[in-house]
Motif scaffolding. Sequence first.
Motif, short mmCIF file in Angstrom:
data_model
loop_
_atom_site.label_atom_id
_atom_site.label_comp_id
_atom_site.label_asym_id
_atom_site.label_seq_id
_atom_site.Cartn_x
_atom_site.Cartn_y
_atom_site.Cartn_z
N GLY A 83 57.82 -27.32 -7.83
CA GLY A 83 57.90 -25.95 -7.96
C GLY A 83 58.29 -25.00 -9.50
N THR A 84 59.38 -24.95 -9.70
CA THR A 84 60.65 -24.34 -10.56
C THR A 84 60.05 -24.94 -12.21
OG1 THR A 84 62.72 -25.36 -8.89
CG2 THR A 84 63.26 -24.42 -11.50
N VAL A 85 59.68 -23.75 -12.54
CA VAL A 85 58.98 -23.69 -14.31
C VAL A 85 59.34 -22.33 -14.80
CG1 VAL A 85 56.72 -22.81 -15.25
CG2 VAL A 85 56.67 -24.72 -12.52
N PHE A 86 59.73 -23.23 -16.01
CA PHE A 86 59.90 -22.32 -16.75
C PHE A 86 59.01 -21.73 -18.45
CE2 PHE A 86 64.16 -23.82 -15.51
CZ PHE A 86 64.82 -22.61 -14.98
N LEU A 87 58.62 -21.18 -18.66
CA LEU A 87 57.69 -20.26 -19.52
C LEU A 87 58.57 -19.77 -20.64
CD1 LEU A 87 56.18 -19.48 -16.66
CD2 LEU A 87 54.58 -20.87 -17.55
N ALA A 88 58.07 -20.11 -21.72
CA ALA A 88 58.29 -19.14 -22.74
C ALA A 88 57.30 -19.15 -24.32
CB ALA A 88 59.96 -20.00 -23.86
N ILE A 89 57.71 -17.84 -24.40
CA ILE A 89 56.11 -16.64 -25.60
C ILE A 89 57.21 -16.82 -26.72
CG2 ILE A 89 56.46 -14.76 -24.50
CD1 ILE A 89 53.73 -15.47 -25.04
N ASP A 90 56.75 -17.19 -27.78
CA ASP A 90 57.75 -17.61 -29.12
C ASP A 90 56.78 -16.52 -30.38
OD1 ASP A 90 58.25 -17.71 -31.76
OD2 ASP A 90 60.49 -18.81 -30.73
N ASP A 91 56.96 -15.25 -30.65
CA ASP A 91 55.43 -14.94 -31.85
C ASP A 91 56.72 -15.06 -32.94
OD1 ASP A 91 57.57 -12.97 -31.56
OD2 ASP A 91 56.12 -11.66 -30.54
N GLY A 92 57.79 -15.35 -33.05
CA GLY A 92 58.49 -15.61 -34.21
C GLY A 92 59.60 -14.19 -34.61
N ALA A 93 59.36 -13.55 -33.97
CA ALA A 93 60.29 -12.41 -33.60
C ALA A 93 61.00 -12.13 -32.88
CB ALA A 93 59.32 -10.69 -34.09
N SER A 94 60.58 -12.83 -31.61
CA SER A 94 61.24 -12.61 -30.82
C SER A 94 60.76 -14.13 -29.47
CB SER A 94 61.08 -11.72 -29.84
OG SER A 94 59.65 -11.30 -28.77
N CYS A 95 61.63 -14.61 -28.83
CA CYS A 95 61.25 -15.49 -27.90
C CYS A 95 61.84 -15.09 -26.09
CB CYS A 95 62.58 -16.89 -28.30
SG CYS A 95 61.52 -18.07 -27.01
N VAL A 96 61.02 -15.01 -25.84
CA VAL A 96 61.31 -14.98 -23.99
C VAL A 96 61.07 -15.71 -22.91
CG1 VAL A 96 60.38 -13.06 -22.32
CG2 VAL A 96 60.82 -12.12 -24.87
N VAL A 97 62.13 -15.53 -22.26
CA VAL A 97 61.67 -17.20 -21.21
C VAL A 97 61.84 -16.37 -20.27
CG1 VAL A 97 62.78 -18.47 -20.30
CG2 VAL A 97 62.90 -18.55 -23.10
N ILE A 98 60.49 -17.17 -19.16
CA ILE A 98 61.23 -16.39 -17.85
C ILE A 98 60.69 -17.72 -16.84
CG2 ILE A 98 59.16 -14.41 -17.84
CD1 ILE A 98 56.91 -15.76 -17.22
N ASP A 99 61.31 -17.63 -16.10
CA ASP A 99 61.00 -18.82 -14.37
C ASP A 99 60.61 -18.08 -13.22
OD1 ASP A 99 62.87 -18.11 -12.73
OD2 ASP A 99 63.58 -17.05 -14.11
N ARG A 100 59.33 -19.55 -12.59
CA ARG A 100 59.20 -19.12 -11.43
C ARG A 100 59.09 -20.34 -10.40
NH1 ARG A 100 57.47 -14.62 -13.59
NH2 ARG A 100 55.56 -14.60 -14.51
N ASP A 101 59.22 -19.54 -9.38
CA ASP A 101 59.16 -20.81 -8.40
C ASP A 101 58.10 -20.81 -7.39
OD1 ASP A 101 61.60 -21.29 -8.14
OD2 ASP A 101 62.88 -19.92 -7.99
N LEU A 102 57.66 -22.17 -7.43
CA LEU A 102 55.81 -21.76 -7.39
C LEU A 102 56.07 -22.88 -6.33
CD1 LEU A 102 54.29 -22.83 -10.85
CD2 LEU A 102 54.53 -20.44 -9.69
N ASP A 103 55.10 -22.69 -5.43
CA ASP A 103 55.04 -23.43 -3.69
C ASP A 103 53.64 -24.70 -4.17
OD1 ASP A 103 57.27 -22.46 -3.00
OD2 ASP A 103 55.46 -20.90 -1.81
N GLY A 104 53.40 -25.10 -3.40
CA GLY A 104 52.58 -26.42 -2.83
C GLY A 104 52.89 -27.45 -3.83
N GLU A 105 51.68 -28.88 -3.83
CA GLU A 105 51.44 -29.53 -3.91
C GLU A 105 51.88 -29.85 -5.28
OE1 GLU A 105 51.46 -32.28 -2.01
OE2 GLU A 105 51.97 -30.99 -0.15
N PRO A 106 51.90 -31.38 -6.12
CA PRO A 106 51.99 -31.28 -8.06
C PRO A 106 51.09 -30.65 -8.20
CG PRO A 106 53.20 -33.11 -6.73
CD PRO A 106 52.59 -32.29 -5.16
#
Length: 163
Positions: A114-137
């Motif tokens: 459930g540990t997830v890392f997401l990133a978004i990059d637009d060439g000017a900046s890159c932002v990373v966020i994390d999520r702790d998700l619940d559930g089955e795979p």
Amino acid sequence: MSTEKSELDRLAAEIAGSASAAGRTVAVAESLTGGMISSALAAAEGASEWFRGSLVAYSSEVKHEVLHVPDGPVVSAPAARAMARGVRRLLGADVAVAVTGAGGPAPQDGRSPGTVFLAIDDGASCVVIDRDLDGEPEEICVAAAESALELLAGRFRSGGPDR
């Protein structure tokens, strides 16, 4: 699962409208979600004009060799950042989103399911966020895909890719 799919479709349609209106292109690097994000985007209206494509880098070797993820754990913020930057450059997109994580049922890279890392990059900046998700795979994968599309839609709402 039909409700989750309709949310993926709704977000992809919003991104399609925003990307088309802004004249911006989008790319995706996926690991955990195995192509769910790119499938939703490819099915959205006008995708051939704004969706550059995706790389499903499920194995660690592909992440390291193709997307230049630094040595070390691939379920991490640095890996997500490198994936987003790498696929944006590789596919020549204006903005890219990436997702990596531990879907379960077992931990990966010392991270619990459930540990997830997401990133978004637009060439000017890159932002990373994390999520702790619940559930089955499968539920974790769908929720991660929704989170990635929401992150991308949010970047267009804020005007980020227009810089």
